[in-house]
Design a protein around this motif. Structure first.
Motif, PDB file in Angstrom:
ATOM      1  N   PRO A   1      -8.317  29.780 -45.255  1.00 17.31           N
ATOM      2  CA  PRO A   1      -8.870  28.908 -46.312  1.00 17.31           C
ATOM      3  C   PRO A   1      -8.081  27.625 -46.510  1.00 17.31           C
ATOM      4  CG  PRO A   1      -8.869  31.199 -47.028  1.00 17.31           C
ATOM      5  CD  PRO A   1      -8.104  31.163 -45.730  1.00 17.31           C
ATOM      6  N   LEU A   2      -8.787  26.495 -46.423  1.00 14.41           N
ATOM      7  CA  LEU A   2      -8.214  25.177 -46.693  1.00 14.41           C
ATOM      8  C   LEU A   2      -8.563  24.851 -48.136  1.00 14.41           C
ATOM      9  CD1 LEU A   2      -6.840  22.646 -45.430  1.00 14.41           C
ATOM     10  CD2 LEU A   2      -9.133  21.838 -44.886  1.00 14.41           C
ATOM     11  N   VAL A   3      -7.582  24.900 -49.034  1.00 21.00           N
ATOM     12  CA  VAL A   3      -7.913  24.915 -50.457  1.00 21.00           C
ATOM     13  C   VAL A   3      -7.391  23.728 -51.258  1.00 21.00           C
ATOM     14  CG1 VAL A   3      -8.100  27.426 -50.515  1.00 21.00           C
ATOM     15  CG2 VAL A   3      -5.908  26.354 -51.024  1.00 21.00           C
ATOM     16  N   SER A   4      -6.374  23.035 -50.780  1.00 18.81           N
ATOM     17  CA  SER A   4      -5.770  22.001 -51.617  1.00 18.81           C
ATOM     18  C   SER A   4      -5.200  20.901 -50.743  1.00 18.81           C
ATOM     19  CB  SER A   4      -4.663  22.619 -52.484  1.00 18.81           C
ATOM     20  OG  SER A   4      -4.285  21.763 -53.537  1.00 18.81           O
ATOM     21  N   VAL A   5      -5.229  19.649 -51.246  1.00 20.49           N
ATOM     22  CA  VAL A   5      -4.807  18.496 -50.456  1.00 20.49           C
ATOM     23  C   VAL A   5      -4.141  17.473 -51.360  1.00 20.49           C
ATOM     24  CG1 VAL A   5      -7.099  17.441 -50.716  1.00 20.49           C
ATOM     25  CG2 VAL A   5      -5.597  16.664 -48.874  1.00 20.49           C
ATOM     26  N   GLU A   6      -3.171  16.749 -50.808  1.00 23.41           N
ATOM     27  CA  GLU A   6      -2.503  15.674 -51.544  1.00 23.41           C
ATOM     28  C   GLU A   6      -1.772  14.772 -50.556  1.00 23.41           C
ATOM     29  OE1 GLU A   6      -2.300  13.408 -53.755  1.00 23.41           O
ATOM     30  OE2 GLU A   6      -2.095  14.828 -55.429  1.00 23.41           O
ATOM     31  N   PHE A   7      -1.631  13.499 -50.922  1.00 29.56           N
ATOM     32  CA  PHE A   7      -0.782  12.579 -50.165  1.00 29.56           C
ATOM     33  C   PHE A   7       0.633  12.668 -50.735  1.00 29.56           C
ATOM     34  CE2 PHE A   7      -4.822  10.736 -49.008  1.00 29.56           C
ATOM     35  CZ  PHE A   7      -4.614  10.277 -47.718  1.00 29.56           C
ATOM     36  N   SER A   8       1.613  12.802 -49.861  1.00 26.68           N
ATOM     37  CA  SER A   8       2.995  12.901 -50.297  1.00 26.68           C
ATOM     38  C   SER A   8       3.894  12.482 -49.140  1.00 26.68           C
ATOM     39  CB  SER A   8       3.304  14.336 -50.755  1.00 26.68           C
ATOM     40  OG  SER A   8       4.555  14.399 -51.413  1.00 26.68           O
ATOM     41  N   GLY A   9       5.177  12.813 -49.227  1.00 30.46           N
ATOM     42  CA  GLY A   9       6.119  12.448 -48.182  1.00 30.46           C
ATOM     43  C   GLY A   9       6.524  10.986 -48.257  1.00 30.46           C
ATOM     44  N   PRO A  10       7.191  10.464 -47.215  1.00 27.10           N
ATOM     45  CA  PRO A  10       7.642   9.072 -47.218  1.00 27.10           C
ATOM     46  C   PRO A  10       6.485   8.100 -47.446  1.00 27.10           C
ATOM     47  CG  PRO A  10       8.672  10.301 -45.427  1.00 27.10           C
ATOM     48  CD  PRO A  10       7.642  11.206 -46.015  1.00 27.10           C
ATOM     49  N   ASP A  11       6.627   7.241 -48.433  1.00 24.91           N
ATOM     50  CA  ASP A  11       5.612   6.245 -48.783  1.00 24.91           C
ATOM     51  C   ASP A  11       4.265   6.876 -49.145  1.00 24.91           C
ATOM     52  OD1 ASP A  11       7.408   4.112 -48.257  1.00 24.91           O
ATOM     53  OD2 ASP A  11       6.928   4.236 -46.124  1.00 24.91           O
TER      54      ASP A  11
END
Length: 321
Positions: free
Chosen positions: A285-295
């Protein structure tokens, strides 16, 4: 094929949202494609593993990524931009949605009976903001307002700063993931049990208005009735149309929306047009997403027992300065 007929009133609302969602978006938003975001030769890499069921993707301004283990964990975990993992908060069970607010606290959905909206201080201490709710996922606005989905109640609920939760909007059969537009004037919610991402305009009092099934999610292909050697095909007695399993959502700095689903990570431009689907890193299951990490230039996803990330040509959006 499952088809949905929209009323003239709904089509009018869709036309309205096509205008309001594109405000402030790049002039060529309609020409956006996966090639504008993905880097050739760059794929998913594992950054954390060994968990039960990861969820609650969130980031801070420094690019630290946060998540919870819904099934067997009792901590909120933090992955630094260099990949090192640590514990941000303990005694945090049944967490399914996370996001930092303008006050620096991390807000979260906590399942159970009763369910809660909670806030974690920087030292990990937890405070209950609202109780006796059924939260799934949330967003926090720059003004400190909280919108969260209550899947079982088929509604979006709003908490104004210092006020009790109130029913703000309806539409999806199983509202799940939630995101804000660039100008924070529109709320978007994925329907786990349907085929659309729904949108509402935010009224001055925080209530949601002009509900519309705005973005059409790609659905999984139903299995064939029979194989070539299975004999005559027999129609099922009750056809059940496939559902999107639309789940977690994120927004990038160009106004694009990203939605996890049964077929992968679906990307929409600011006008609501589907630009393409990014394949999931594994068959879980692909359940959650976010942009993070360097920049904030890495897409992070919670996928089953692991956390994956991949670098992109774009970067994420924080809802507060």
């Amino acid at each position: 094929m499952h088809k949905t007929t929209l009323s003239l009133a709904t089509l009018s609302l869709v036309a309205i949202f096509a205008c309001v969602l594109s405000v402030g978006a790049p002039a060529l938003a309609q020409d956006m494609a996966l090639a504008d975001v993905l880097i050739d030769g760059e794929g998913w890499t594992v950054v954390a593993e060994g968990y039960g069921f990861t969820d609650g993707a969130a980031t801070d301004a420094d690019g630290n990524f946060y998540f919870a283990d819904v099934s067997k964990g009792d901590t909120i975990n933090k992955i630094a931009p260099d990949g090192t993992t640590s514990v941000f908060a303990k005694n945090a069970t049944r967490i399914s949605g996370l996001q930092f607010g303008p006050d620096g606290r991390m807000y979260a959905c906590q399942g159970g009976k009763p369910g809660n909206i909670v806030a974690f201080e920087k030292n990990g201490d937890m405070k209950i903001i609202a109780s006796d709710v059924e939260p799934n996922d949330l967003v926090v606005t720059a003004k400190g307002g909280i919108y969260f989905t209550e899947t079982g109640k088929a509604q979006v609920t709003y908490i104004a700063p210092g006020q009790p939760p109130v029913k703000a909007g309806t539409g999806p059969t199983k509202p799940n993931g939630i995101a804000l537009s660039l100008d924070q004037e529109t709320v978007a919610v994925s329907d786990y049990g349907g085929e659309f991402v729904w949108t509402w305009r935010i009224a001055k009092d925080g209530m949601l208005q002009f509900s519309a099934p705005y973005m059409s999610l790609r659905l999984p292909t139903p299995p064939s009735i029979a194989g070539p050697n299975a004999g005559p095909k027999v129609a099922p007695t009750a056809a059940v149309p496939p559902t999107s399993k639309g789940d977690g959502m994120a927004t990038d700095a160009a106004g694009r929306f990203y939605v996890t689903s049964a077929v992968g990570l679906q990307m929409f431009d600011p006008t609501g047009r589907l630009c393409g689907v990014i394949a999931a890193p594994q068959a879980k299951p692909l359940v959650s997403v976010e942009f993070s990490g360097p920049d904030l230039s890495y897409l992070y996803v919670c996928c089953g027992d692991k956390i994956y990330r991949r670098q992109t040509k774009t970067h994420g959006l924080l809802y507060f300065k």
